[in-house]
Scaffold this motif. Structure first.
Motif, PDB file in Angstrom:
ATOM      1  N   ALA A   1       0.693  -1.294   0.043  1.00  0.00           N
ATOM      2  CA  ALA A   1       0.018  -0.034   0.132  1.00  0.00           C
ATOM      3  C   ALA A   1       0.865   1.182  -0.165  1.00  0.00           C
ATOM      4  O   ALA A   1       0.469   2.137  -0.743  1.00  0.00           O
ATOM      5  CB  ALA A   1      -0.869  -0.019   1.038  1.00  0.00           C
ATOM      6  N   MET A   2       1.898   1.176   0.618  1.00  0.00           N
ATOM      7  CA  MET A   2       2.943   2.432   0.857  1.00  0.00           C
ATOM      8  C   MET A   2       3.379   2.648  -0.368  1.00  0.00           C
ATOM      9  O   MET A   2       3.574   3.825  -0.883  1.00  0.00           O
ATOM     10  CB  MET A   2       3.950   2.163   1.908  1.00  0.00           C
ATOM     11  N   TYR A   3       4.105   1.642  -1.001  1.00  0.00           N
ATOM     12  CA  TYR A   3       4.728   1.849  -2.441  1.00  0.00           C
ATOM     13  C   TYR A   3       4.095   1.585  -3.761  1.00  0.00           C
ATOM     14  O   TYR A   3       4.293   2.408  -4.790  1.00  0.00           O
ATOM     15  CB  TYR A   3       5.818   0.965  -2.539  1.00  0.00           C
ATOM     16  N   PHE A   4       3.019   1.095  -3.705  1.00  0.00           N
ATOM     17  CA  PHE A   4       2.435   0.680  -5.043  1.00  0.00           C
ATOM     18  C   PHE A   4       0.924   1.176  -5.183  1.00  0.00           C
ATOM     19  O   PHE A   4       0.199   1.170  -6.124  1.00  0.00           O
ATOM     20  CB  PHE A   4       2.425  -0.922  -5.356  1.00  0.00           C
ATOM     21  N   ASN A   5       0.259   1.445  -3.831  1.00  0.00           N
ATOM     22  CA  ASN A   5      -1.313   1.719  -3.980  1.00  0.00           C
ATOM     23  C   ASN A   5      -1.332   3.088  -2.887  1.00  0.00           C
ATOM     24  O   ASN A   5      -2.110   2.935  -2.238  1.00  0.00           O
ATOM     25  CB  ASN A   5      -1.849   0.410  -3.259  1.00  0.00           C
ATOM     26  N   ARG A   6      -0.577   3.815  -3.259  1.00  0.00           N
ATOM     27  CA  ARG A   6      -0.644   5.074  -2.325  1.00  0.00           C
ATOM     28  C   ARG A   6      -1.946   5.820  -2.522  1.00  0.00           C
ATOM     29  O   ARG A   6      -2.426   5.942  -3.778  1.00  0.00           O
ATOM     30  CB  ARG A   6       0.575   6.111  -2.582  1.00  0.00           C
ATOM     31  N   PHE A   7      -2.352   6.621  -1.397  1.00  0.00           N
ATOM     32  CA  PHE A   7      -3.828   7.189  -1.823  1.00  0.00           C
ATOM     33  C   PHE A   7      -3.292   8.669  -1.926  1.00  0.00           C
ATOM     34  O   PHE A   7      -2.487   9.522  -0.954  1.00  0.00           O
ATOM     35  CB  PHE A   7      -4.573   7.214  -0.410  1.00  0.00           C
ATOM     36  N   GLU A   8      -3.586   9.068  -2.954  1.00  0.00           N
ATOM     37  CA  GLU A   8      -3.228  10.660  -3.489  1.00  0.00           C
ATOM     38  C   GLU A   8      -4.284  11.377  -3.567  1.00  0.00           C
ATOM     39  O   GLU A   8      -5.435  11.309  -4.160  1.00  0.00           O
ATOM     40  CB  GLU A   8      -2.495  10.651  -4.871  1.00  0.00           C
ATOM     41  N   HIS A   9      -4.442  12.639  -2.744  1.00  0.00           N
ATOM     42  CA  HIS A   9      -5.647  13.300  -2.495  1.00  0.00           C
ATOM     43  C   HIS A   9      -5.869  14.123  -3.876  1.00  0.00           C
ATOM     44  O   HIS A   9      -4.843  14.880  -4.227  1.00  0.00           O
ATOM     45  CB  HIS A   9      -5.471  14.395  -1.429  1.00  0.00           C
ATOM     46  N   LYS A  10      -6.886  14.276  -4.640  1.00  0.00           N
ATOM     47  CA  LYS A  10      -7.139  15.025  -5.607  1.00  0.00           C
ATOM     48  C   LYS A  10      -7.511  16.450  -5.250  1.00  0.00           C
ATOM     49  O   LYS A  10      -7.948  16.718  -4.100  1.00  0.00           O
ATOM     50  CB  LYS A  10      -8.297  14.550  -6.470  1.00  0.00           C
ATOM     51  N   LYS A  11      -7.218  17.281  -6.119  1.00  0.00           N
ATOM     52  CA  LYS A  11      -7.501  18.795  -5.801  1.00  0.00           C
ATOM     53  C   LYS A  11      -8.950  19.027  -6.108  1.00  0.00           C
ATOM     54  O   LYS A  11      -9.211  19.124  -7.471  1.00  0.00           O
ATOM     55  CB  LYS A  11      -6.589  19.860  -6.569  1.00  0.00           C
ATOM     56  N   LEU A  12      -9.890  19.221  -5.163  1.00  0.00           N
ATOM     57  CA  LEU A  12     -11.165  19.365  -5.545  1.00  0.00           C
ATOM     58  C   LEU A  12     -11.361  20.868  -5.002  1.00  0.00           C
ATOM     59  O   LEU A  12     -10.781  21.411  -4.168  1.00  0.00           O
ATOM     60  CB  LEU A  12     -11.943  18.592  -4.624  1.00  0.00           C
ATOM     61  N   SER A  13     -12.316  21.579  -5.717  1.00  0.00           N
ATOM     62  CA  SER A  13     -12.892  22.813  -5.330  1.00  0.00           C
ATOM     63  C   SER A  13     -14.206  23.310  -5.795  1.00  0.00           C
ATOM     64  O   SER A  13     -15.004  22.538  -6.542  1.00  0.00           O
ATOM     65  CB  SER A  13     -11.814  23.818  -6.280  1.00  0.00           C
ATOM     66  N   ASN A  14     -14.830  24.406  -5.299  1.00  0.00           N
ATOM     67  CA  ASN A  14     -15.950  24.901  -5.499  1.00  0.00           C
ATOM     68  C   ASN A  14     -15.876  26.487  -5.658  1.00  0.00           C
ATOM     69  O   ASN A  14     -14.718  26.945  -5.887  1.00  0.00           O
ATOM     70  CB  ASN A  14     -16.795  24.752  -3.917  1.00  0.00           C
ATOM     71  N   SER A  15     -16.996  26.683  -6.332  1.00  0.00           N
ATOM     72  CA  SER A  15     -17.026  28.201  -6.557  1.00  0.00           C
ATOM     73  C   SER A  15     -16.734  28.869  -5.406  1.00  0.00           C
ATOM     74  O   SER A  15     -16.854  28.563  -4.212  1.00  0.00           O
ATOM     75  CB  SER A  15     -18.424  28.695  -7.259  1.00  0.00           C
ATOM     76  N   GLU A  16     -16.276  30.291  -5.426  1.00  0.00           N
ATOM     77  CA  GLU A  16     -15.905  30.961  -4.446  1.00  0.00           C
ATOM     78  C   GLU A  16     -17.396  31.295  -3.457  1.00  0.00           C
ATOM     79  O   GLU A  16     -17.182  31.217  -2.187  1.00  0.00           O
ATOM     80  CB  GLU A  16     -15.359  32.351  -4.596  1.00  0.00           C
ATOM     81  N   LYS A  17     -18.296  31.405  -4.192  1.00  0.00           N
ATOM     82  CA  LYS A  17     -19.471  31.552  -3.185  1.00  0.00           C
ATOM     83  C   LYS A  17     -19.773  30.550  -2.477  1.00  0.00           C
ATOM     84  O   LYS A  17     -20.254  30.548  -1.456  1.00  0.00           O
ATOM     85  CB  LYS A  17     -20.720  31.980  -4.199  1.00  0.00           C
ATOM     86  N   GLU A  18     -19.853  29.317  -3.080  1.00  0.00           N
ATOM     87  CA  GLU A  18     -20.119  28.113  -2.323  1.00  0.00           C
ATOM     88  C   GLU A  18     -19.282  27.504  -1.353  1.00  0.00           C
ATOM     89  O   GLU A  18     -19.428  27.382  -0.353  1.00  0.00           O
ATOM     90  CB  GLU A  18     -20.415  26.753  -3.331  1.00  0.00           C
ATOM     91  N   GLU A  19     -17.777  27.915  -1.530  1.00  0.00           N
ATOM     92  CA  GLU A  19     -16.876  27.888  -0.671  1.00  0.00           C
ATOM     93  C   GLU A  19     -17.077  28.705   0.710  1.00  0.00           C
ATOM     94  O   GLU A  19     -16.962  27.938   1.783  1.00  0.00           O
ATOM     95  CB  GLU A  19     -15.556  27.977  -1.128  1.00  0.00           C
ATOM     96  N   ASN A  20     -17.358  29.799   0.570  1.00  0.00           N
ATOM     97  CA  ASN A  20     -17.581  30.734   1.707  1.00  0.00           C
ATOM     98  C   ASN A  20     -18.879  30.457   2.236  1.00  0.00           C
ATOM     99  O   ASN A  20     -18.640  30.440   3.606  1.00  0.00           O
ATOM    100  CB  ASN A  20     -17.646  32.457   0.800  1.00  0.00           C
ATOM    101  N   ARG A  21     -19.799  29.945   1.630  1.00  0.00           N
ATOM    102  CA  ARG A  21     -20.941  29.454   2.461  1.00  0.00           C
ATOM    103  C   ARG A  21     -20.955  28.486   3.223  1.00  0.00           C
ATOM    104  O   ARG A  21     -21.162  28.224   4.380  1.00  0.00           O
ATOM    105  CB  ARG A  21     -22.227  29.153   1.379  1.00  0.00           C
ATOM    106  N   ILE A  22     -19.965  27.203   2.765  1.00  0.00           N
ATOM    107  CA  ILE A  22     -19.722  25.968   3.532  1.00  0.00           C
ATOM    108  C   ILE A  22     -19.029  26.441   4.619  1.00  0.00           C
ATOM    109  O   ILE A  22     -18.972  26.124   5.791  1.00  0.00           O
ATOM    110  CB  ILE A  22     -18.975  24.909   2.518  1.00  0.00           C
ATOM    111  N   ASN A  23     -17.726  27.482   4.244  1.00  0.00           N
ATOM    112  CA  ASN A  23     -16.986  27.501   5.293  1.00  0.00           C
ATOM    113  C   ASN A  23     -17.555  28.373   6.710  1.00  0.00           C
ATOM    114  O   ASN A  23     -17.325  28.263   7.650  1.00  0.00           O
ATOM    115  CB  ASN A  23     -15.787  28.342   5.092  1.00  0.00           C
ATOM    116  N   LYS A  24     -18.472  29.166   6.302  1.00  0.00           N
ATOM    117  CA  LYS A  24     -19.316  29.953   7.212  1.00  0.00           C
ATOM    118  C   LYS A  24     -20.105  29.016   7.973  1.00  0.00           C
ATOM    119  O   LYS A  24     -20.209  29.155   9.283  1.00  0.00           O
ATOM    120  CB  LYS A  24     -20.219  31.123   6.552  1.00  0.00           C
ATOM    121  N   ILE A  25     -20.911  27.915   7.444  1.00  0.00           N
ATOM    122  CA  ILE A  25     -21.558  27.137   8.309  1.00  0.00           C
ATOM    123  C   ILE A  25     -20.567  26.372   9.186  1.00  0.00           C
ATOM    124  O   ILE A  25     -21.006  26.281  10.406  1.00  0.00           O
ATOM    125  CB  ILE A  25     -22.570  26.279   7.436  1.00  0.00           C
TER     126      ILE A  25
END
Length: 287
Positions: free
Chosen positions: A53-77
Motif C-alpha cells: 500500500a505504501m509503495y504501489f497503492n498510495r492514496f493521493e488526494h485530488k485537488k477538489l474545489s468549489n465556486s468562491e460563493k459556495e466555498e464561502n457559504r460552506i466555510n461559514k456554516i
C-alpha cells in the motif's frame, strides 16, 4: 528365569513410557512450530500489505474545489457550527478506491467526521451495491453509522419496509433507521403518500423500537410533511445561504451541501451537521 522375565517386562514398560513421552513432546513441538509459522505468516502478510500500500497503492488526494460563493457559504456554516457534530452521507456514487477511512475531516483537517450515513436500499427490491462493505468499514473506523432507505413514492410501503429490514441489521450504537423521501408520487394523492410513509415507519419502528429519522428537503417538508411527523427526528437538506435549514421547525440534522470536500475522500460528498454535541448524538443512537 522368572526374574529375567520380570526384568524384560519392566524394560518393555520403561521403553513404552519413554516412547509415549517422546511422541507427546514431538506433538507439542510440532504444535508450537505450527503456531509459530502461522503467526509469522500473518505478520508477513500484514507487512507485505503495508509496504504494498505504501509503495504501489498510495492514496493521493485530488485537488477538489468549489465556486468562491459556495466555498464561502460552506466555510461559514462550518465556522458557525464548529461546536456541533459533523458527518457525511454516501452511496455507491462514491467509489471504494476514493476513500481513505482513517483520515476523514473537514475545515482544513481541524474538524473530524464523526458519523456517516449510508444508502442501504431503494424502493421495493433494490439495494445499494456498496452498502455492506461501507457499513463494515464505518464500524471498523469507529464512526457512528446510519442506514437510510430511499423511498419510491409510487411503490408499496410494506415491500419497501421489508426490503430495508432484510438488508440492514442495526446494532447498539447505530443511528435509528432513516427514511429518505424526496419525490412526489405520480399515481397517488398526497394524503395516500402520507399514509404509506406512516406504514413504512410503523413497520420499521416495531422492529427496532425507535422512531425513524425523516430525511427530506426543507421545501418538501414544509409543503407535504409538516404537522404529520411531529414526534420524529427531522433531517433537512437545504443548500441555500441560510443560518439554519428551517426558520420555524425543529431539526436534528442539516445537510447543508452536496459539494462537501472532505480530507480522505477524492470525490465531493453530502455534508451534514448534527445540532448537538457528539455526546448528544450518541444518546440518539440505539441502545
Amino acid at each position: 528365569m522368572a526374574k529375567r522375565k520380570i526384568k524384560k517386562k519392566t524394560t518393555r514398560k520403561i521403553h513404552k513410557k519413554r516412547r509415549k513421552h517422546f511422541l507427546l513432546r514431538r506433538e507439542i513441538l510440532l504444535l508450537f512450530l505450527a503456531v509459530a509459522l502461522l503467526g509469522t505468516g500473518f505478520y508477513l502478510k500484514e507487512k507485505i500489505s503495508f509496504y504494498y500500500a505504501m509503495y504501489f497503492n498510495r492514496f493521493e488526494h485530488k485537488k477538489l474545489s468549489n465556486s468562491e460563493k459556495e466555498e464561502n457559504r460552506i466555510n461559514k456554516i462550518i465556522g458557525d457550527y464548529a461546536d456541533k457534530t459533523f458527518g457525511m452521507d454516501m452511496s455507491h456514487y462514491q467509489r471504494k478506491e476514493d476513500i481513505k477511512w482513517d483520515s476523514l475531516s473537514i475545515g482544513n483537517r481541524a474538524i473530524p467526521i464523526e458519523f456517516v450515513v449510508l444508502r442501504a436500499t431503494m424502493g421495493n427490491k433494490s439495494a445499494d451495491r456498496h452498502f455492506a462493505e461501507f457499513w463494515n468499514l464505518s464500524k471498523k473506523h469507529n464512526l457512528i453509522r446510519g442506514a437510510y432507505h430511499f423511498y419510491r413514492a409510487d411503490e408499496d410501503p410494506v415491500m419497501q419496509a421489508n426490503n430495508f429490514l432484510a438488508n440492514v441489521k442495526l446494532e447498539s450504537g447505530d443511528l435509528p433507521p432513516i427514511l429518505d423521501i424526496e419525490k412526489i408520487p405520480r399515481r397517488k394523492s398526497t394524503k395516500k403518500l402520507i399514509e404509506d410513509l406512516k406504514i413504512w415507519c410503523r413497520i420499521v419502528e416495531e422492529t427496532y423500537g425507535e422512531k425513524p429519522i425523516i430525511y427530506t428537503y426543507y421545501h418538501y417538508y414544509k409543503d407535504f410533511l409538516e404537522g404529520e411527523f411531529e414526534d420524529y427526528p427531522i433531517w433537512l437538506a437545504n443548500y441555500n445561504d441560510v443560518p439554519q435549514p428551517s426558520p420555524n421547525s425543529d431539526w436534528e440534522i442539516w445537510q447543508f451541501t452536496e459539494n462537501g470536500i472532505v480530507c480522505g475522500i477524492n470525490t465531493k460528498v453530502d455534508l451534514n451537521v448534527y445540532n448537538g454535541s457528539l455526546w448528544s448524538l450518541k444518546r440518539l443512537t440505539l441502545d
